[in-house]
Scaffold this active site. Sequence first.
Site: not given
Ligand code: HOZ
Length: 430
Positions: A144, A239, A267
Amino acid sequence: MQRQRSDSAFAAAQRCIPGGVNSPVRAFGGVGGTPVFFASGKGAFLTDLDGNRYLDFVGSWGPLIAGHAPPEVVEAVVAAARRGTTFGAPTEAETELAREIVALVPSVKMVRLVNSGTEATMSAVRLARGITGRSAIIKFAGCYHGHADSFLIAAGSGAATLGAPDSPGVTRGTAADTLVAQYNNIKSVDNLFAERGPSIAAVIVEPVAGNMGVVPPAPGFLPALRDITRKHGSLLIFDEVITGFRLSAGGAQQLYNCTPDITTLGKTIGGGLPVGAYGASQEIMRYVAPAGAVYQAGTLSGNPLAVAAGLATLRIIRRDPGFYERLDRLAARLAAGLEKNCRDTGIKAVVNRVGSMLTLFFSNGSPVFDYNSALACDRQAYARYFHASLDRGIYLAPSQFEALFVSSAHTDEDIDIALAKSKQALGCLS
Ligand code: HOZ
């Protein structure tokens, strides 16, 4: 455990926010039930609207490597806010954060700050396309890279959780430019290069996958990607939005001693505030506007609050030479304890771990090494385990396809508590 105020808050949110949440996995679609609404977090703990306390292993999906609201970060953000929340003009602190990133991430000699991981990956791909003049990219099933159109093909994280790895709204043309290979399967990459080599601008990969649950790269996988991209004149994008400053100060590329052409970050470098970044050699980054012609911009890019939080977080990391060793030791204890709990309760599962990120897969004991093996896991068992843990005050990601994060705020005692509760939760499944 009573969560009436969370339930009312969710009902109210659903009336004005799609699905009641601002990011899909939070809605608990992957595990059933209704999401917990939080009032505060401190260190390793969260408190919900009803006053229930949880030992947190989500850490806002990775950024909170030093736990919730570390005083240094809070003070830095407050001080920055007092000076002004945004100027839409450069500040010296941005250069300071850029210098830190350049000093620590092996392949990054110049970096552009943006507002999210999605922006970082989307911009990195545009840069790769701009430099190579090619249009296709290769991504891996279950990885992702945020929600830009090009990446919502066989996507992990929330898309996988909701069973919607491909999204309506992505045009056929965009989808046709995204080629999908299998993680840890270099043959699948070779085949795509054999078919479409001259049109492939870049291969983008999570060097440690964190969005189909944690899946480490097989030995030789990352170096093979390095070789094949070089051979075909494509760029390799790591990534590192999750792994950057999480697995080591130099990210996964330092841990595995394999450097990409372009790195994306997010992050941890924002210390819990919205941030992203992409960086590379000076030669590559000089293509980015205004130095070069590949356009990318943002009113809030390099935001003073996010930069202050990021710098304060990096200071916490850097002042403790044993920072990553301690995280690794705690996470190793947690992983070993979870494995033992599974054995003791007769649950066939595997734990994948790299540094302070790990996933307990209900895989019937089979290894999880790619998207298909992750998808084969028993999601209902995970959902039951999740709720049994939640009811015992342990907050895990509400999906089998996410990571559990250990922070420097966790203690040995917290790990003991988590393991005792996890044994009880697993006992509910057998
Ligand atoms: N895509 C995020 C986890 N890999 C989730 C982000 C969220 O829901 O805060």
